[in-house]
Design an enzyme around this catalytic site. Structure first.
Site, PDB file in Angstrom:
ATOM      1  N   GLY A  46      -4.643  -4.263  -3.774  1.00 17.92           N
ATOM      2  CA  GLY A  46      -5.509  -3.446  -3.902  1.00 17.92           C
ATOM      3  C   GLY A  46      -4.621  -2.135  -4.495  1.00 17.92           C
ATOM      4  O   GLY A  46      -4.233  -1.508  -3.364  1.00 17.92           O
ATOM      5  N   HIS A  47      -4.757  -1.503  -5.652  1.00 18.77           N
ATOM      6  CA  HIS A  47      -4.111  -0.659  -6.149  1.00 18.77           C
ATOM      7  C   HIS A  47      -5.022   0.626  -6.546  1.00 18.77           C
ATOM      8  O   HIS A  47      -5.702   0.424  -7.549  1.00 18.77           O
ATOM      9  CB  HIS A  47      -3.082  -1.143  -7.234  1.00 18.77           C
ATOM     10  CG  HIS A  47      -1.741  -1.963  -6.876  1.00 18.77           C
ATOM     11  ND1 HIS A  47      -1.122  -2.506  -7.808  1.00 18.77           N
ATOM     12  CD2 HIS A  47      -1.787  -2.566  -5.793  1.00 18.77           C
ATOM     13  CE1 HIS A  47      -0.315  -3.504  -7.184  1.00 18.77           C
ATOM     14  NE2 HIS A  47      -0.632  -3.336  -5.805  1.00 18.77           N
ATOM     15  N   LYS A  59       1.928   2.028  -5.074  1.00 14.43           N
ATOM     16  CA  LYS A  59       2.369   1.270  -6.562  1.00 14.43           C
ATOM     17  C   LYS A  59       1.505   1.651  -7.343  1.00 14.43           C
ATOM     18  O   LYS A  59       2.024   1.900  -8.727  1.00 14.43           O
ATOM     19  CB  LYS A  59       2.624   0.052  -6.102  1.00 14.43           C
ATOM     20  CG  LYS A  59       3.662  -0.619  -5.029  1.00 14.43           C
ATOM     21  CD  LYS A  59       3.769  -1.950  -4.802  1.00 14.43           C
ATOM     22  CE  LYS A  59       2.340  -2.401  -4.388  1.00 14.43           C
ATOM     23  NZ  LYS A  59       1.954  -2.109  -2.838  1.00 14.43           N
ATOM     24  N   ASP A  63       0.769  -1.331   0.188  1.00 17.32           N
ATOM     25  CA  ASP A  63      -0.063  -0.012   0.145  1.00 17.32           C
ATOM     26  C   ASP A  63       0.865   1.271  -0.014  1.00 17.32           C
ATOM     27  O   ASP A  63       0.273   2.175   0.536  1.00 17.32           O
ATOM     28  CB  ASP A  63      -0.743   0.110   1.199  1.00 17.32           C
ATOM     29  CG  ASP A  63      -1.785  -1.101   1.266  1.00 17.32           C
ATOM     30  OD1 ASP A  63      -2.325  -1.721   0.215  1.00 17.32           O
ATOM     31  OD2 ASP A  63      -2.213  -1.847   2.317  1.00 17.32           O
ATOM     32  N   GLN A  84       1.784  -6.097  -3.136  1.00 15.26           N
ATOM     33  CA  GLN A  84       2.482  -6.098  -1.712  1.00 15.26           C
ATOM     34  C   GLN A  84       3.768  -5.303  -1.786  1.00 15.26           C
ATOM     35  O   GLN A  84       3.840  -4.358  -2.468  1.00 15.26           O
ATOM     36  CB  GLN A  84       2.624  -7.655  -1.419  1.00 15.26           C
ATOM     37  CG  GLN A  84       1.487  -8.588  -1.260  1.00 15.26           C
ATOM     38  CD  GLN A  84       0.798  -8.896  -2.704  1.00 15.26           C
ATOM     39  OE1 GLN A  84       1.549  -9.532  -3.329  1.00 15.26           O
ATOM     40  NE2 GLN A  84      -0.676  -8.621  -2.856  1.00 15.26           N
ATOM     41  N   THR A 144      -7.409  -0.986   0.704  1.00 16.95           N
ATOM     42  CA  THR A 144      -8.222  -0.898  -0.615  1.00 16.95           C
ATOM     43  C   THR A 144      -8.907  -2.254  -0.822  1.00 16.95           C
ATOM     44  O   THR A 144      -9.844  -2.345  -1.480  1.00 16.95           O
ATOM     45  CB  THR A 144      -7.268  -0.993  -1.522  1.00 16.95           C
ATOM     46  OG1 THR A 144      -6.456   0.220  -1.258  1.00 16.95           O
ATOM     47  CG2 THR A 144      -7.991  -0.498  -3.096  1.00 16.95           C
ATOM     48  N   THR A 145      -8.412  -3.461  -0.194  1.00 17.82           N
ATOM     49  CA  THR A 145      -9.265  -4.762  -0.421  1.00 17.82           C
ATOM     50  C   THR A 145     -10.050  -5.036   0.632  1.00 17.82           C
ATOM     51  O   THR A 145     -10.945  -5.877   0.431  1.00 17.82           O
ATOM     52  CB  THR A 145      -7.904  -5.863  -0.621  1.00 17.82           C
ATOM     53  OG1 THR A 145      -7.191  -5.589  -1.912  1.00 17.82           O
ATOM     54  CG2 THR A 145      -8.475  -7.306  -0.867  1.00 17.82           C
ATOM     55  N   SER A 205       5.580  12.293  -4.014  1.00 21.23           N
ATOM     56  CA  SER A 205       3.920  12.603  -4.515  1.00 21.23           C
ATOM     57  C   SER A 205       3.252  13.418  -3.480  1.00 21.23           C
ATOM     58  O   SER A 205       3.482  12.960  -2.052  1.00 21.23           O
ATOM     59  CB  SER A 205       3.269  11.353  -5.106  1.00 21.23           C
ATOM     60  OG  SER A 205       2.198  10.904  -4.300  1.00 21.23           O
TER      61      SER A 205
HETATM   62  P1  GDP Z   1      -0.870   0.383  -3.571  1.00 20.14           P
HETATM   63  O1  GDP Z   1      -1.259  -1.011  -3.098  1.00 20.14           O
HETATM   64  O2  GDP Z   1       0.790   0.407  -3.233  1.00 20.14           O
HETATM   65  O3  GDP Z   1      -1.083   0.623  -5.065  1.00 20.14           O
HETATM   66  O4  GDP Z   1      -1.078   1.435  -2.647  1.00 20.14           O
HETATM   67  P2  GDP Z   1      -3.271   1.628  -2.157  1.00 20.14           P
HETATM   68  O5  GDP Z   1      -3.676   2.099  -3.520  1.00 20.14           O
HETATM   69  O6  GDP Z   1      -3.502   0.633  -1.507  1.00 20.14           O
HETATM   70  O7  GDP Z   1      -2.684   2.760  -1.018  1.00 20.14           O
HETATM   71  C1  GDP Z   1      -2.181   3.810  -1.208  1.00 20.14           C
HETATM   72  C2  GDP Z   1      -3.373   5.129  -0.828  1.00 20.14           C
HETATM   73  O8  GDP Z   1      -2.882   6.118  -0.983  1.00 20.14           O
HETATM   74  C3  GDP Z   1      -4.527   5.004  -2.122  1.00 20.14           C
HETATM   75  O9  GDP Z   1      -5.512   5.380  -1.409  1.00 20.14           O
HETATM   76  C4  GDP Z   1      -3.700   6.102  -2.888  1.00 20.14           C
HETATM   77  O10 GDP Z   1      -4.870   7.049  -3.556  1.00 20.14           O
HETATM   78  C5  GDP Z   1      -3.470   7.191  -1.833  1.00 20.14           C
HETATM   79  N1  GDP Z   1      -2.136   7.920  -2.175  1.00 20.14           N
HETATM   80  C6  GDP Z   1      -1.207   7.812  -2.976  1.00 20.14           C
HETATM   81  N2  GDP Z   1      -0.213   8.612  -3.385  1.00 20.14           N
HETATM   82  C7  GDP Z   1      -0.621   9.428  -2.341  1.00 20.14           C
HETATM   83  C8  GDP Z   1      -0.058  10.875  -1.878  1.00 20.14           C
HETATM   84  O11 GDP Z   1       0.792  11.195  -2.337  1.00 20.14           O
HETATM   85  N3  GDP Z   1      -0.819  11.640  -1.223  1.00 20.14           N
HETATM   86  C9  GDP Z   1      -1.874  11.005  -0.480  1.00 20.14           C
HETATM   87  N4  GDP Z   1      -2.877  11.849   0.200  1.00 20.14           N
HETATM   88  N5  GDP Z   1      -2.596   9.781  -0.824  1.00 20.14           N
HETATM   89  C10 GDP Z   1      -1.862   9.217  -1.887  1.00 20.14           C
HETATM   90  P1  IMO Z   2      -1.147  -3.903  -2.397  1.00 18.43           P
HETATM   91  O1  IMO Z   2      -0.368  -4.713  -3.739  1.00 18.43           O
HETATM   92  C1  IMO Z   2      -0.814  -4.763   1.902  1.00 18.43           C
HETATM   93  C2  IMO Z   2      -0.955  -8.707   3.750  1.00 18.43           C
HETATM   94  C3  IMO Z   2      -2.115  -9.397   4.415  1.00 18.43           C
HETATM   95  C4  IMO Z   2      -1.557  -9.997   5.355  1.00 18.43           C
HETATM   96  C5  IMO Z   2      -0.509 -10.694   4.574  1.00 18.43           C
HETATM   97  C6  IMO Z   2      -0.714 -12.297   3.886  1.00 18.43           C
HETATM   98  O2  IMO Z   2      -2.198  -3.516  -2.258  1.00 18.43           O
HETATM   99  O3  IMO Z   2       0.168  -3.490  -1.663  1.00 18.43           O
HETATM  100  P2  IMO Z   2      -2.403 -12.710   1.921  1.00 18.43           P
HETATM  101  O4  IMO Z   2      -3.760 -12.399   1.719  1.00 18.43           O
HETATM  102  O5  IMO Z   2      -1.414 -12.287   0.771  1.00 18.43           O
HETATM  103  O6  IMO Z   2      -2.086 -14.165   2.172  1.00 18.43           O
HETATM  104  O7  IMO Z   2      -1.961 -12.231   3.247  1.00 18.43           O
HETATM  105  O8  IMO Z   2      -0.025  -9.936   3.461  1.00 18.43           O
HETATM  106  N1  IMO Z   2      -1.025  -8.237   2.440  1.00 18.43           N
HETATM  107  C7  IMO Z   2      -1.052  -6.828   2.147  1.00 18.43           C
HETATM  108  N2  IMO Z   2      -0.903  -6.002   2.553  1.00 18.43           N
HETATM  109  N3  IMO Z   2      -1.161  -4.533   0.545  1.00 18.43           N
HETATM  110  C8  IMO Z   2      -1.255  -5.674   0.075  1.00 18.43           C
HETATM  111  O9  IMO Z   2      -1.196  -5.591  -1.450  1.00 18.43           O
HETATM  112  C9  IMO Z   2      -1.328  -6.862   0.503  1.00 18.43           C
HETATM  113  N4  IMO Z   2      -1.469  -8.002   0.230  1.00 18.43           N
HETATM  114  C10 IMO Z   2      -1.091  -8.930   1.348  1.00 18.43           C
HETATM  115  O10 IMO Z   2      -2.837  -8.178   5.126  1.00 18.43           O
HETATM  116  O11 IMO Z   2      -0.627  -9.409   6.412  1.00 18.43           O
HETATM  117 MG    MG Z   3      -2.664  -1.639  -1.665  1.00 19.74          MG
END
Ligand code: GDP
Ligand code: IMO
Ligand code: MG
Length: 423
Positions: free
Chosen positions: A40-41, A16, A13, A218, A293-294, A407
């Site tokens: 969850g991206h 990415k 999270d 992840q 996000t997930t 960012s």
């Molecule tokens: P990912 O799994 O690495 O793609 O990240 P996620 O989407 O799960 O979580 C990142 C969260 O931060 C999302 O809600 C994005 O919309 C938000 N986000 C990303 N970059 C920024 C930033 O620079 N500032 C703020 N406030 N939110 C951001």
């Molecule tokens: P993105 O791509 C954050 C965490 C789960 C748990 C561990 C194992 O959005 O960054 P799993 O269901 O994969 O067997 O869970 O990994 N986890 C994540 N945490 N962002 C993710 O993906 C994750 N995918 C798995 O919360 O701790």
């Molecule tokens: Mg995520």
């Protein structure tokens, strides 16, 4: 660099999806190479938010080739639901060697977690661990079998019997072969037109000198080998996982962008030395909207930890950092950064392999002054307040990796390149 991997440097999270979407404006191809719909991206374009779980973050652009490579585990129902949310035309290929997540995998995931009680991993319950377990045990169903009616029938029948035996052992409800077969056949028909040998395809695209982004899911601290085992996922999100999991030669990956939140978050159980509890954690969680996000779970919050970032640099390789969510720290008087840990009275600069030892590790911090100015409209490095610049410079020097971009908000436009490394 023309072929780069976007790596999550912490516990997932990090942003990415956002960074991949931004860089994808200059790319021809975006490849997801591991994980499944545990990811969850989030991509925000002109205020419109898209949540992607299985589809690569280039899917919102009509011109980009998107590839779901052999290292992924794909839940067909989740896939069909997700492509319905994409309202614009897209280009997509799915590897015939990727593995399929079937309904008994999430059920087993839930059963194992329940059985572990207080020691549960805190998985996403998406069946990711059980699906990769089947792959390693050589009983998984691959996409090539899934889209073949008779072969899928035969393999599924045997597997459902075996999995129900195991589910019964955990006192967990069984799954029904006939209904799964009928339902999943229709998903196979939707998937089939996208299926190909994506290794052959990717190597052709490389020969054509296309610009390719490999999008990790992840983060490295959730890596099966280099993460905080057993509190990890069941695949490897490192840069070195790309060649194996997409079917290309290692030397074809030219660099890695390490996406790093300006602080730290984690969902699920396991150690997190710089965790903050109380009002400040609550404040950062609300400002940063730190909810999964997930799964929608509140994310745990911590200060930036550079022991973790140096670990990621070492085990994965990082060419540049992309520091995200910098705006969330605005208004906090003093910012802390972990420089190293103390374990049994000794200073250490590594993550102990034994989880009990890691839980004992005490973080050692430095403190930097914060900034008060709104930075969400900043469009260049020069416009940042002096203390924000110092904070970023400190990260750069402690990690030993240059900051290539940062960012200041969720929108695609709130992204600033410091160096044009992806040309
Ligand atoms: P990912 O799994 O690495 O793609 O990240 P996620 O989407 O799960 O979580 C990142 C969260 O931060 C999302 O809600 C994005 O919309 C938000 N986000 C990303 N970059 C920024 C930033 O620079 N500032 C703020 N406030 N939110 C951001
Ligand atoms: P993105 O791509 C954050 C965490 C789960 C748990 C561990 C194992 O959005 O960054 P799993 O269901 O994969 O067997 O869970 O990994 N986890 C994540 N945490 N962002 C993710 O993906 C994750 N995918 C798995 O919360 O701790
Ligand atoms: Mg995520």
């Amino acid at each position: 660099m023309k072929r780069m991997v976007v790596v999550g440097t912490q516990w997932g999270d990090e942003g990415k999806g956002k960074i991949t979407d931004y860089l994808a404006q200059k790319a021809d191809v975006v490849v997801r190479y591991q994980g499944g719909n545990n990811a969850g991206h989030t991509v925000v374009i002109k205020g419109e938010k898209h949540s992607l779980h299985l589809l690569p973050s280039g899917i919102l652009s009509e011109t980009i080739e998107n590839v779901m490579a052999n290292g992924m585990v794909i839940n067909p129902k989740a896939f069909v639901d997700e492509i319905k949310t994409i309202k614009t035309p897209f280009k997509l290929s799915i590897s015939d060697r990727a593995h399929i997540v079937l309904p008994y995998h999430p059920e087993l995931d839930k059963a194992y977690e329940k059985h572990k009680g207080d020691e549960k991993i805190g998985t996403t319950h998406k069946g990711i661990g059980p699906a990769y377990t089947d792959k390693a045990a050589r009983i998984g169903i691959r996409v090539s079998t899934f889209i073949h009616k008779e072969r899928f029938y035969k393999e599924l029948k045997e597997l459902v019997e075996q999995k129900n035996f195991e589910l019964s052992h955990y006192d967990h409800p069984n799954v029904d072969f006939e209904s799964i077969y009928q339902e999943y056949r229709s998903y196979a028909d939707v998937m089939a037109p996208y299926v190909k040998d994506t290794s052959v395809y990717l190597n052709q695209l490389i020969e054509q000198d296309k610009r390719i982004l490999f999008e990790g899911a992840q983060g490295v601290l959730l890596c099966l080998d280099h993460g905080t085992y057993p509190y990890v996922t069941s695949s490897s999100p490192t840069a070195s996982s790309v060649p194996l999991n997409s079917g290309i030669a290692p030397w074809l990956v030219e660099g890695a962008i390490g996406v790093t939140k300006a602080y730290t978050t984690r969902v699920g159980s396991g150690p997190m030395p710089s965790e903050i509890l109380g009002d400040l954690a609550h404040y950062i969680r609300e400002v940063g909207r730190e909810y999964g996000t997930t799964t929608g779970r509140p994310r745990r919050i911590g200060w930036l930890d550079t022991v973790i970032l140096r670990h990621t640099k070492r085990v994965s390789g990082l060419s540049y950092l992309a520091v995200t969510l910098l705006d969330v720290l605005t208004g906090i008087d003093e910012l802390k950064i972990v420089t190293h840990y103390e374990l049994n009275g000794k200073e250490i600069d590594r993550i102990p392999a034994d989880i009990e030892d890691f839980m004992q590790a005490k973080p050692v911090y430095i403190t930097l002054p914060g900034w008060k100015e709104d930075i969400t409209k900043v469009t260049s490095w020069e416009e940042l307040p002096i203390h924000a610049k110092e904070y970023l410079k400190k990260i750069e020097s402690l990690v030993g990796v240059p900051i290539g971009m940062f960012s200041v908000g969720p929108d695609r436009d709130q992204t600033i390149m410091v160096t044009n490394f992806f040309e």
